[in-house]
Design an enzyme around this catalytic site. Structure first.
Site: not given
Ligand SMILES: Nc1ncnc2c1ncn2[C@@H]1O[C@H](COP(=O)(O)OP(=O)(O)OP(=O)(O)O)[C@@H](O)[C@H]1O
Ligand SMILES: [Mg+2]
Length: 307
Positions: A221, A223, A226, A252-253
């Protein structure tokens, strides 16, 4: 059947005050408590999507009972090991200025006998139709090899594993070749010793390498950009959906939950990715750490594009 494992659950408490008076009396304007911890968050999102899971892990003390009661009230099946000590309460104090102060409790110390009891519960549920989700950090007393050990055990019983962790726990878990992983770009860069921003080409290259080494499905992922998905047969990228962001915590969850739910419903990896992008965007649109509603996810799913 989906089983979420939360080694280190917590009560997430948010408090609103006007302005913090350090050393003085602070009156709370509003507060909210939620049962949390990555696996528990995943269970809640699976429920919101219309699926079922069993939440397991370690709980202790009154705070532990509060978590169990909250899950019971939401209709989320659970089977925790009760440990000595008290489950963490993590408090976030929000001031009018936007400043946030965090106060995190240490949580219980886990003993070897607690780990043995957890393994008994895991073995009870492990069969060829079970997907275990191992998500988040581990408490004191638990070795960083625990996700590797659980993966090896449940693989020997025919079950599948989804790992969402970072640092040493993630590195050690990969030794047992989990079936699904979802690092974010920063976690993957750290794993690959890449300093600075990791490029999309580097993400694809690394994800392909992990798949060639025996990891079934890799979702990285990124953020709002995508995510990139790689398996032995497929490789694709989905752009993040353009939504109004209220809270990116737990995005992410939400993606882990959606992919897992998709796997349990036996939909294709591509459709799991589509659901993952829509559900995580829905989580971002939803205030606080609450999962998105199924209606929100359904309104987004048609907007997901593949590249
Ligand atoms: N600002 C945003 N707008 C649209 N989609 C988002 C945004 N932020 C996150 N996402 C969606 O959420 C998914 C996971 O986000 P991210 O990569 O931030 O996960 P993470 O860092 O593992 O988060 P976590 O804090 O839950 O561990 C992304 O792949 C995307 O699809
Ligand atoms: Mg995460």
């Amino acid at each position: 059947m989906i089983v979420t494992v939360t080694m280190n659950p917590a009560i997430d408490k948010t408090i609103e005050i006007d302005e913090m008076i350090c050393g003085g009396l602070n009156r709370i304007k509003a507060f909210e408590s939620d049962a949390a911890g990555k696996g528990i968050n995943v269970s809640k999102t699976i429920k919101a999507l219309g699926g079922k899971s069993i939440a397991i892990g370690f709980i202790g003390g009154d705070a532990g009972n509060t978590i169990k009661n909250a899950l019971d009230a939401e209709g989320i099946e659970n089977d925790f090991v009760y440990v000595d000590g008290i489950t963490r309460t993590n408090t976030k104090v929000f001031e009018n200025s936007g400043r946030v102060t965090e106060l995190n409790e240490p949580g219980p110390n886990i003993k070897d006998e607690d780990i043995e009891k957890l393994f008994e519960i895991i073995e009870k549920y492990a069969s060829k139709d079970t997907l275990f989700i191992l998500a988040g950090s581990v408490p004191a007393g638990v070795e960083k090899t625990i996700y590797r050990d659980i993966t090896e055990k449940v693989h020997s019983l025919g079950a599948k594993v989804f790992v969402d962790a970072d640092g040493e726990i993630f590195v050690r878990a990969l030794e047992a070749k989990p079936d699904y992983i979802k690092p974010n770009d920063v976690e993957l860069a750290q794993y690959c010793n890449i300093s600075g921003d990791i490029t999309e080409d580097q993400i694809i290259e690394m994800a392909e390498k992990l798949v060639s080494e025996g990891i079934g499905h890799v979702a990285v992922s990124m953020g709002k950009e995508g995510a990139i998905f790689v398996s032995e047969d497929e490789k694709f990228m989905c752009k993040g959906l353009k939504v109004e962001a209220h809270s990116t915590v737990g995005a992410g969850d939400a993606m882990v939950a959606a992919i897992s739910y998709g796997v349990s419903e036996k939909i294709s990896f591509r459709d799991c990715a589509r659901l993952g992008i829509a559900t995580s965007a829905g989580a971002v649109m939803t205030k606080g750490t609450k999962p998105p509603t199924k209606e929100t996810v359904n309104s987004l799913i048609g907007k997901v594009e593949f590249k």
